[in-house]
Design a protein around this motif. Structure first.
Motif, PDB file in Angstrom:
ATOM      1  N   LYS A 195      10.040  16.186  71.745  1.00  0.00           N
ATOM      2  CA  LYS A 195      10.949  16.949  70.899  1.00  0.00           C
ATOM      3  C   LYS A 195      11.181  18.354  71.447  1.00  0.00           C
ATOM      4  CE  LYS A 195       7.900  19.128  67.471  1.00  0.00           C
ATOM      5  NZ  LYS A 195       7.715  19.350  66.024  1.00  0.00           N
TER       6      LYS A 195
ATOM      7  N   TRP B 230      16.160  11.464  66.065  1.00  0.00           N
ATOM      8  CA  TRP B 230      15.795  11.949  64.733  1.00  0.00           C
ATOM      9  C   TRP B 230      16.930  12.804  64.190  1.00  0.00           C
ATOM     10  CZ3 TRP B 230      10.975  12.352  61.757  1.00  0.00           C
ATOM     11  CH2 TRP B 230      10.103  11.300  62.059  1.00  0.00           C
ATOM     12  N   ARG B 231      17.062  12.785  62.870  1.00  0.00           N
ATOM     13  CA  ARG B 231      18.222  13.404  62.240  1.00  0.00           C
ATOM     14  C   ARG B 231      18.270  14.919  62.435  1.00  0.00           C
ATOM     15  NH1 ARG B 231      18.791  12.280  56.298  1.00  0.00           N
ATOM     16  NH2 ARG B 231      20.947  12.961  56.688  1.00  0.00           N
ATOM     17  N   GLU B 232      17.124  15.578  62.398  1.00  0.00           N
ATOM     18  CA  GLU B 232      17.139  17.038  62.426  1.00  0.00           C
ATOM     19  C   GLU B 232      17.762  17.598  63.708  1.00  0.00           C
ATOM     20  OE1 GLU B 232      14.067  15.747  59.474  1.00  0.00           O
ATOM     21  OE2 GLU B 232      14.640  15.153  61.512  1.00  0.00           O
ATOM     22  N   PRO B 233      17.323  17.187  64.894  1.00  0.00           N
ATOM     23  CA  PRO B 233      17.977  17.710  66.103  1.00  0.00           C
ATOM     24  C   PRO B 233      19.409  17.227  66.256  1.00  0.00           C
ATOM     25  CG  PRO B 233      16.296  16.078  66.670  1.00  0.00           C
ATOM     26  CD  PRO B 233      16.120  16.394  65.220  1.00  0.00           C
TER      27      PRO B 233
ATOM     28  N   ARG C 145      21.565  16.701  63.791  1.00  0.00           N
ATOM     29  CA  ARG C 145      22.394  17.513  62.897  1.00  0.00           C
ATOM     30  C   ARG C 145      22.551  18.931  63.445  1.00  0.00           C
ATOM     31  NH1 ARG C 145      20.681  16.058  56.696  1.00  0.00           N
ATOM     32  NH2 ARG C 145      22.904  16.134  56.224  1.00  0.00           N
ATOM     33  N   ALA C 146      21.481  19.450  64.044  1.00  0.00           N
ATOM     34  CA  ALA C 146      21.568  20.796  64.610  1.00  0.00           C
ATOM     35  C   ALA C 146      22.554  20.841  65.770  1.00  0.00           C
ATOM     36  CB  ALA C 146      20.180  21.255  65.068  1.00  0.00           C
ATOM     37  N   TYR C 147      22.612  19.784  66.543  1.00  0.00           N
ATOM     38  CA  TYR C 147      23.514  19.721  67.693  1.00  0.00           C
ATOM     39  C   TYR C 147      24.935  19.372  67.269  1.00  0.00           C
ATOM     40  CZ  TYR C 147      24.960  18.612  72.501  1.00  0.00           C
ATOM     41  OH  TYR C 147      25.593  18.596  73.719  1.00  0.00           O
TER      42      TYR C 147
ATOM     43  N   GLU D 112      21.320  11.970  50.332  1.00  0.00           N
ATOM     44  CA  GLU D 112      20.714  12.177  51.647  1.00  0.00           C
ATOM     45  C   GLU D 112      20.701  10.885  52.453  1.00  0.00           C
ATOM     46  OE1 GLU D 112      19.352  14.554  54.596  1.00  0.00           O
ATOM     47  OE2 GLU D 112      20.096  15.157  52.620  1.00  0.00           O
TER      48      GLU D 112
ATOM     49  N   ALA E 230      22.563   9.762  55.917  1.00  0.00           N
ATOM     50  CA  ALA E 230      21.823   9.221  57.059  1.00  0.00           C
ATOM     51  C   ALA E 230      22.478   7.933  57.571  1.00  0.00           C
ATOM     52  CB  ALA E 230      20.373   8.948  56.667  1.00  0.00           C
TER      53      ALA E 230
ATOM     54  N   GLU F  59      25.514   8.914  59.519  1.00  0.00           N
ATOM     55  CA  GLU F  59      25.132   9.472  60.812  1.00  0.00           C
ATOM     56  C   GLU F  59      24.746   8.359  61.788  1.00  0.00           C
ATOM     57  OE1 GLU F  59      22.052  12.220  59.744  1.00  0.00           O
ATOM     58  OE2 GLU F  59      23.432  13.350  58.448  1.00  0.00           O
TER      59      GLU F  59
END
Length: 257
Positions: free
Chosen positions: A4, A26-29, A31-33, A66, A70, A73
């Motif tokens: 990560k 994974w969703r967090e990176p 979504r950040a990108y 949520e 997902a 996504e």
């Protein structure tokens, strides 16, 4: 998650360099990108997205919006599998039976929508040490009891060696899942002791712990699984190292075991 510390472009570049054909995101990176940008990045590199992690936490407030996000996504990324970490005990679900009932009900509400988007829901049982805070589903049998309420094309299970290696009933459950077409994801991590404080980030590099990973791979293959094999390591020591080096080491160990 194994590396990560690598930004998505670096992860994609290193996968291409090493000949790794797919990546579980994974969703967090993502979504950040940016979901669309991440989808284009992976697609343009010729990689596939094997799974998206994670949906779930159905015992908490706000789960429906949520999880629908997902699913959307996952569809945008082009993966057919969303891994579910189902959620632990909450004031509304203060014990395991009520939590599992809520999880089943929630998946029932989501499964048709996921099917419309071409996304399968993969219920992942987590080791019992996470039953209170992360996942009331602790065994593959429990995961299958939930999944079997729904069509196999919509809901199946994730087989993760780190979470299941201790359970003598798991091999029979793998065969049961395979016969029903419900193995939707297969993940490797080793178990080393002692576990670190907090236990979450204690997954061992392949071949360094107590799990017979080759036997598990044979078991899942015998059950009919022909899909990708993911390596998912939560490990602070690995995350502190150079990500490209860790990825290369992981590939070497994967081939060895």
């Amino acid at each position: 998650m194994t590396v990560k510390q690598l930004a998505l472009p670096d992860l994609v570049r290193e996968c291409v360099r090493l000949g790794v054909p797919g990546v579980g995101l994974w969703r967090e990176p993502v979504r950040a990108y940016g979901v669309e940008a991440a989808a284009a990045l992976v697609r343009d590199a010729g990689l596939t997205v094997t799974t998206l992690c994670r949906g779930g936490f159905f015992t908490a407030d706000g789960w429906e919006a949520e999880n629908r996000a997902a699913i959307d996504e996952a569809a945008t990324l082009g993966t057919d599998t969303l891994v579910l970490v189902s959620g632990g005990l909450t004031p509304a679900c203060p014990d395991l039976p009520s939590a599992r009932a809520r999880i089943t009900e929630a998946i029932g509400e989501l499964a048709p929508y996921a099917g419309e988007q071409g996304v399968r829901l993969a219920v992942e049982p987590l080791h019992p040490m996470y039953a209170s805070d992360r996942c009331a589903v602790s065994t593959l049998d429990q995961a299958l009891e939930i999944a079997e309420h729904f069509p196999a094309a919509q809901v199946g299970v994730t087989v993760d060696t780190y979470h299941l290696w201790w359970d003598d009933r798991a091999p029979a459950a793998v065969a049961r899942a395979g016969a029903a077409g419900r193995i939707h994801s297969f993940q490797l991590a080793d178990w080393t002791t002692p576990l670190p404080a907090g236990v979450l980030n204690g997954r061992g590099q392949l071949g360094t712990g107590a799990i017979d990973l080759r036997a598990w791979a044979d078991l899942v293959e015998k059950a009919g699984w022909t899909g990708p094999v993911e390596v998912e390591l939560f490990n602070d020591d690995l995350w502190a190292r150079d990500g490209a080096e860790v990825l290369e080491e992981t590939l070497t160990r994967f081939l060895a075991v």
